[in-house]
Design a protein around this motif. Structure first.
Motif, PDB file in Angstrom:
ATOM      1  N   GLY A  67      61.378  45.491  29.101  1.00 52.50           N
ATOM      2  CA  GLY A  67      62.373  45.284  30.156  1.00 52.50           C
ATOM      3  C   GLY A  67      61.852  45.763  31.500  1.00 52.50           C
ATOM      4  N   LEU A  68      61.182  46.908  31.492  1.00 53.79           N
ATOM      5  CA  LEU A  68      60.636  47.460  32.734  1.00 53.79           C
ATOM      6  C   LEU A  68      59.575  46.512  33.307  1.00 53.79           C
ATOM      7  N   MET A  69      58.782  45.954  32.418  1.00 56.90           N
ATOM      8  CA  MET A  69      57.736  45.034  32.878  1.00 56.90           C
ATOM      9  C   MET A  69      58.343  43.760  33.456  1.00 56.90           C
ATOM     10  N   ASN A  70      59.386  43.274  32.815  1.00 59.50           N
ATOM     11  CA  ASN A  70      60.081  42.099  33.355  1.00 59.50           C
ATOM     12  C   ASN A  70      60.665  42.413  34.725  1.00 59.50           C
ATOM     13  N   LEU A  71      61.162  43.637  34.863  1.00 55.98           N
ATOM     14  CA  LEU A  71      61.801  44.039  36.119  1.00 55.98           C
ATOM     15  C   LEU A  71      60.810  43.937  37.277  1.00 55.98           C
ATOM     16  N   PHE A  72      59.552  44.333  37.034  1.00 56.66           N
ATOM     17  CA  PHE A  72      58.555  44.260  38.095  1.00 56.66           C
ATOM     18  C   PHE A  72      58.255  42.825  38.492  1.00 56.66           C
ATOM     19  N   PHE A  73      58.494  41.907  37.564  1.00 52.63           N
ATOM     20  CA  PHE A  73      58.240  40.504  37.873  1.00 52.63           C
ATOM     21  C   PHE A  73      59.364  39.915  38.716  1.00 52.63           C
ATOM     22  N   ILE A  74      60.593  40.399  38.505  1.00 50.94           N
ATOM     23  CA  ILE A  74      61.719  39.766  39.214  1.00 50.94           C
ATOM     24  C   ILE A  74      62.187  40.569  40.430  1.00 50.94           C
ATOM     25  N   MET A  75      61.797  41.836  40.531  1.00 53.93           N
ATOM     26  CA  MET A  75      62.336  42.632  41.652  1.00 53.93           C
ATOM     27  C   MET A  75      61.783  42.096  42.979  1.00 53.93           C
ATOM     28  N   PRO A  76      62.544  42.270  44.070  1.00 58.21           N
ATOM     29  CA  PRO A  76      62.086  41.749  45.353  1.00 58.21           C
ATOM     30  C   PRO A  76      60.688  42.258  45.690  1.00 58.21           C
ATOM     31  N   SER A 111      45.616  46.007  54.646  1.00 63.01           N
ATOM     32  CA  SER A 111      44.256  45.457  54.526  1.00 63.01           C
ATOM     33  C   SER A 111      44.169  44.688  53.217  1.00 63.01           C
ATOM     34  N   LEU A 112      42.967  44.174  52.950  1.00 66.66           N
ATOM     35  CA  LEU A 112      42.746  43.465  51.681  1.00 66.66           C
ATOM     36  C   LEU A 112      43.055  44.386  50.497  1.00 66.66           C
ATOM     37  N   THR A 113      42.678  45.653  50.606  1.00 63.29           N
ATOM     38  CA  THR A 113      42.921  46.610  49.513  1.00 63.29           C
ATOM     39  C   THR A 113      44.428  46.729  49.248  1.00 63.29           C
ATOM     40  N   GLY A 114      45.199  46.869  50.316  1.00 62.65           N
ATOM     41  CA  GLY A 114      46.652  46.983  50.159  1.00 62.65           C
ATOM     42  C   GLY A 114      47.240  45.740  49.505  1.00 62.65           C
ATOM     43  N   ILE A 115      46.746  44.581  49.922  1.00 61.29           N
ATOM     44  CA  ILE A 115      47.236  43.311  49.343  1.00 61.29           C
ATOM     45  C   ILE A 115      46.943  43.287  47.843  1.00 61.29           C
ATOM     46  N   VAL A 116      45.702  43.665  47.480  1.00 57.07           N
ATOM     47  CA  VAL A 116      45.324  43.625  46.059  1.00 57.07           C
ATOM     48  C   VAL A 116      46.151  44.645  45.265  1.00 57.07           C
ATOM     49  N   VAL A 117      46.339  45.844  45.824  1.00 58.59           N
ATOM     50  CA  VAL A 117      47.123  46.865  45.100  1.00 58.59           C
ATOM     51  C   VAL A 117      48.558  46.363  44.874  1.00 58.59           C
ATOM     52  N   ALA A 118      49.160  45.784  45.897  1.00 59.09           N
ATOM     53  CA  ALA A 118      50.530  45.262  45.734  1.00 59.09           C
ATOM     54  C   ALA A 118      50.559  44.157  44.680  1.00 59.09           C
ATOM     55  N   HIS A 119      49.562  43.283  44.706  1.00 61.11           N
ATOM     56  CA  HIS A 119      49.482  42.219  43.689  1.00 61.11           C
ATOM     57  C   HIS A 119      49.310  42.806  42.291  1.00 61.11           C
ATOM     58  N   LEU A 120      48.534  43.891  42.202  1.00 64.78           N
ATOM     59  CA  LEU A 120      48.354  44.525  40.885  1.00 64.78           C
ATOM     60  C   LEU A 120      49.695  45.058  40.378  1.00 64.78           C
ATOM     61  N   TYR A 121      50.455  45.694  41.274  1.00 66.17           N
ATOM     62  CA  TYR A 121      51.767  46.211  40.862  1.00 66.17           C
ATOM     63  C   TYR A 121      52.673  45.083  40.381  1.00 66.17           C
ATOM     64  N   LEU A 122      52.569  43.935  41.040  1.00 64.91           N
ATOM     65  CA  LEU A 122      53.455  42.822  40.661  1.00 64.91           C
ATOM     66  C   LEU A 122      52.996  42.133  39.381  1.00 64.91           C
ATOM     67  N   ASN A 123      51.670  42.120  39.161  1.00 66.34           N
ATOM     68  CA  ASN A 123      51.157  41.279  38.073  1.00 66.34           C
ATOM     69  C   ASN A 123      50.655  42.007  36.835  1.00 66.34           C
ATOM     70  N   VAL A 124      50.206  43.260  36.988  1.00 63.39           N
ATOM     71  CA  VAL A 124      49.698  43.967  35.794  1.00 63.39           C
ATOM     72  C   VAL A 124      50.796  44.085  34.719  1.00 63.39           C
ATOM     73  N   PRO A 125      52.032  44.511  35.077  1.00 65.92           N
ATOM     74  CA  PRO A 125      53.048  44.607  34.018  1.00 65.92           C
ATOM     75  C   PRO A 125      53.286  43.270  33.318  1.00 65.92           C
ATOM     76  N   TYR A 126      53.252  42.216  34.099  1.00 70.27           N
ATOM     77  CA  TYR A 126      53.480  40.894  33.510  1.00 70.27           C
ATOM     78  C   TYR A 126      52.322  40.490  32.594  1.00 70.27           C
ATOM     79  N   ALA A 127      51.082  40.783  33.066  1.00 69.99           N
ATOM     80  CA  ALA A 127      49.908  40.455  32.245  1.00 69.99           C
ATOM     81  C   ALA A 127      49.923  41.267  30.950  1.00 69.99           C
ATOM     82  N   ILE A 128      50.328  42.543  31.043  1.00 70.75           N
ATOM     83  CA  ILE A 128      50.400  43.374  29.825  1.00 70.75           C
ATOM     84  C   ILE A 128      51.352  42.712  28.836  1.00 70.75           C
ATOM     85  N   ARG A 129      52.492  42.293  29.344  1.00 70.19           N
ATOM     86  CA  ARG A 129      53.498  41.690  28.456  1.00 70.19           C
ATOM     87  C   ARG A 129      52.955  40.424  27.781  1.00 70.19           C
ATOM     88  N   LEU A 130      52.262  39.602  28.570  1.00 68.59           N
ATOM     89  CA  LEU A 130      51.729  38.359  27.993  1.00 68.59           C
ATOM     90  C   LEU A 130      50.666  38.650  26.940  1.00 68.59           C
TER      91      LEU A 130
END
Lengths: 214, 493
Positions: free
Chosen positions: B84-93, B113-132
């Motif tokens: 549920g927590l992982m799903n939440l990261f996928f749907i939260m604003p 910067s590019l680093t910040g963009i990648v870190v934010a993307h990791l937060y959004l996508n790592v939980p989802y990738a773990i779930r998959l």
């Protein structure tokens, strides 16, 4: 007379071939080892399993191209005979009217059937909340309300204990006597229905079936 | 009748794509030939788009695999909570994560910067990738593990023979999916780019339209963006390998987690809660000064979310009634999630500009597009439920001769009724956090909560931005809790 004339159907690699007839108001027990096509026969009669050749006739009328609802059959499957999320009353009403909307006369008929099958105190309950025996009586009373000339039974009581199976069969016989119904019943337990049955259709292989008096 | 209803979403999607295409072709732009846009700036944008998406996708997959391997060791009682927590990261604003990353990491490194963009993307996508990956690895059953032990296989042999083939099989679709989502990332890149050097195609479209007012340039970038995403999706992504769905009927498990699983859960919880914690601390560091347009933004956001929620639920319900799930309709449904919505939005905006109805249509277009974005996420659970009821009750319904309308009312609607509040709220949550579509379509006077947050960030009022984001997050949480409560009541009614 229900006549099945050289009916050939296919399900995957299985080829079924049936050829038999059942006089009106009689009781045909369909038996044989698993996998020969006992349930497939009922599906073919109902029109769920398309036929490659042959005919199904009721009172000399060919049913081969009739829709499921237009065929003269009521049916009780092995399971899922009731919409479990609906009330008992709604389930019964679908036996009288396919849309579930009832006139005053129909409402009376429904109540009468419910009293007769001793389920009048269950009408407002959800079907899924009933015991196996109660569900059996509700399904039978819906079939009773449908009042079709032929009743197809696909081992509907097989999951119940022997006492309830006996009760179920008694209800079926009563329904047969009263509504002059023709019964086609698939069973693994021929001994249990031998008394009630007038004919037996026994499968030797999927395309070889023998019919004889019970 | 039921099949006609099922065709409605396909018709709406096709109409949207067609109108967007017409808008891109008939754009109201003037000026030189399209070839003039093939310049060093375009190559820089293209390079950055691919670079940030590749880094984000590679990072997401590499970080997700070890966690998935540990979590999939054996099913455990608390896994529904973690899922549920992982799903939440996928749907939260997305702005929640952006502001959270800013709050936590701004003192550690340059987040804009590019680093910040990648870190934010990791937060959004790592939980989802773990779930998959976790879902895929769960196919490897406990029985297989026991057989492997009786065959005296070592831990490495068990991994190589049983788990590695599953991981290899799952790698490509998951990588492609995350790459496409990051390639089409708008909010993260817009807010964390830190300068024109870090612009991707999606942001370039926005800048062309809103800053330079160059519809021709916007059409050019949108076209290329759409083309690249389509080609990747068409050649690399097969829908049946993806699992963008939120299965809510998780089977209850009775075993407790192993020590290693507890450790993995603790690390995950710590890392995932960091941005939420940082955001909350930032938001509460000063009293809420408010904003003169806060009331207007809140009302607009709620109305848009409500409209999108209703429309998405109706469309998903219609689609889930469809008996046939052809490859084309699946591609359409799924494609909407990863095809850049900014391209479609740009096409529609250009068309409405051409027809001089742009600002009369803003509200309607935002509802329409947000509903289409949310729809793919809610179709699968509704569809599974309808198919379950269909398999169970179709023979009985046919034998009783029930007409289509009665089947709809007595079988299919009761089947999905408990899921509808959840489906609607999920769509509302996705819509209420949307910045891209609203920012592109809205005029200067038009304001939603995410636009207000973006404006606060733009004027360096980071505390106000955090406060507004926290309000947004609380609204989402209240909506989700309300949906659970109503859904539960409908389920047991």
């Amino acid at each position: 007379m229900l006549e099945v004339q050289d009916l050939v159907c296919r399900l995957g690699t299985h080829r079924f071939h049936w050829n038999f007839s059942v006089p009106e108001q009689s009781f045909l027990a369909v038996t044989g080892p698993s996998g020969l096509g006992k349930s497939s026969l009922l599906n073919a009669l109902l029109g769920f399993l398309p036929s490659e050749s042959g005919r199904i006739c009721w009172r000399q009328q060919d049913l081969s191209h009739a829709s499921v609802a237009a065929r003269p059959f009521g049916v009780l499957f092995q399971r899922d005979n009731l919409f479990e999320h609906l009330s008992v009353e709604k389930n019964l009403s679908l036996g009288l009217s396919p849309s579930g909307r009832l006139s005053g006369v129909m409402q009376e008929q429904l109540l009468e059937a419910a009293r007769r099958f001793q389920i009048d105190d269950l009408l407002k309950k959800r079907a899924g909340a009933l015991s196996g025996g109660q569900q059996q009586r509700v399904a039978l009373s819906r079939v009773f309300l449908q009042n079709r000339p032929v009743l197809l039974l696909d081992e509907p009581f097989s999951s119940l204990d022997p006492g309830l199976r006996r009760d179920g069969l008694d209800w079926v016989q009563e329904l047969q006597r009263e509504q002059k119904t023709t019964i086609v019943m698939v069973t693994h337990h021929l001994a249990e229905v031998r008394e009630a049955a007038s004919h037996v259709l026994e499968g030797v292989s999927s395309d070889q079936w023998t019919q004889y008096p019970a | 009748m039921i099949q006609r209803l099922a065709f409605l979403p396909t018709a709406v999607i096709l109409l949207t794509l067609a109108l967007a295409g017409v808008g891109l072709i008939l754009h109201p732009g003037q000026g030189g030939a399209l070839v003039s846009y093939f310049d060093a700036w375009f190559l820089q944008i293209l390079k950055f788009s691919v670079l940030q998406a590749t880094l984000s996708a590679v990072g997401s997959v590499l970080l997700a695999v070890p966690f998935a391997l540990i979590l999939a060791t054996r099913p455990f009682r608390q896994q529904w909570l973690i899922q549920g927590l992982m799903n939440l990261f996928f749907i939260m604003p997305v702005l929640t994560v952006v502001l959270g990353v800013v709050a936590v990491f701004n003192d550690w490194f340059r987040v804009f910067s590019l680093t910040g963009i990648v870190v934010a993307h990791l937060y959004l996508n790592v939980p989802y990738a773990i779930r998959l990956f976790w879902e895929r690895l769960s196919q490897y059953s406990q029985t297989h593990a026991q057989v492997a032990v009786t065959l005296n296989m070592t831990a490495w042999q068990r991994f190589r023979v049983l788990k590695l083939p599953i991981l290899i099989d799952a790698f490509r679709p998951i990588f492609v999916l995350i790459f496409l989502m990051c390639f089409s990332s708008f909010t993260v890149v817009l807010t964390l780019s830190g300068g024109p050097a870090n612009t991707n195609l999606e942001v370039a479209v926005f800048q062309s339209l809103k800053l330079d007012f160059d519809p021709k340039g916007a059409a050019f970038y949108a076209f290329f963006h759409g083309l690249i995403a389509f080609l990747i999706l068409f050649f690399l992504g097969r829908r049946d390998q993806f699992g963008i769905e939120f299965n809510r009927l998780t089977e209850r498990q009775h075993a407790t987690a192993t020590d290693t699983q507890w450790l993995a859960i603790a690390v995950l919880l710590f890392v995932l809660s960091l941005p939420l914690f940082g955001l909350t601390v930032d938001a509460l560091s000063a009293p809420f000064a408010g904003s003169s347009r806060f009331g207007q933004a809140l009302t607009t956001s709620l109305l848009l979310a409500l409209g999108s929620g209703v429309l998405a639920t109706v469309l998903a319900l219609c689609r889930s009634l469809s008996k046939q799930q052809g490859r084309f309709t699946r591609f359409l449904d799924f494609g909407l999630l990863v095809l850049p919505m900014m391209v479609i939005t740009t096409g529609l905006l250009l068309l409405t500009l051409k027809l001089h109805i742009a600002f009369k249509m803003t509200f309607f277009l935002i509802i329409w597009l947000n509903a289409l974005m949310a729809m793919p996420l809610i179709i699968t659970p509704l569809q599974s439920r309808i198919q379950l009821y269909h398999r169970r009750y179709q023979p009985l319904a046919e034998s009783l001769g029930m007409p289509a309308r009665t089947r709809l009312g007595l079988i299919y609607l009761p089947a999905v009724l408990p899921l509808l509040p959840w489906a609607m709220v999920l769509s509302m949550v996705l819509s209420i956090g949307d910045l891209g579509v609203a920012a592109l379509l809205g005029s200067a006077q038009f304001v939603t909560l995410p636009i207000l947050i973006y404006q606060a960030m733009g004027s360096y009022q980071l505390v106000l931005a955090s406060q507004l984001t926290l309000i947004l997050l609380v609204i989402c949480a209240v909506l989700l809790l309300a949906a659970e409560w109503i859904g539960g009541r409908l389920r047991y009614a």
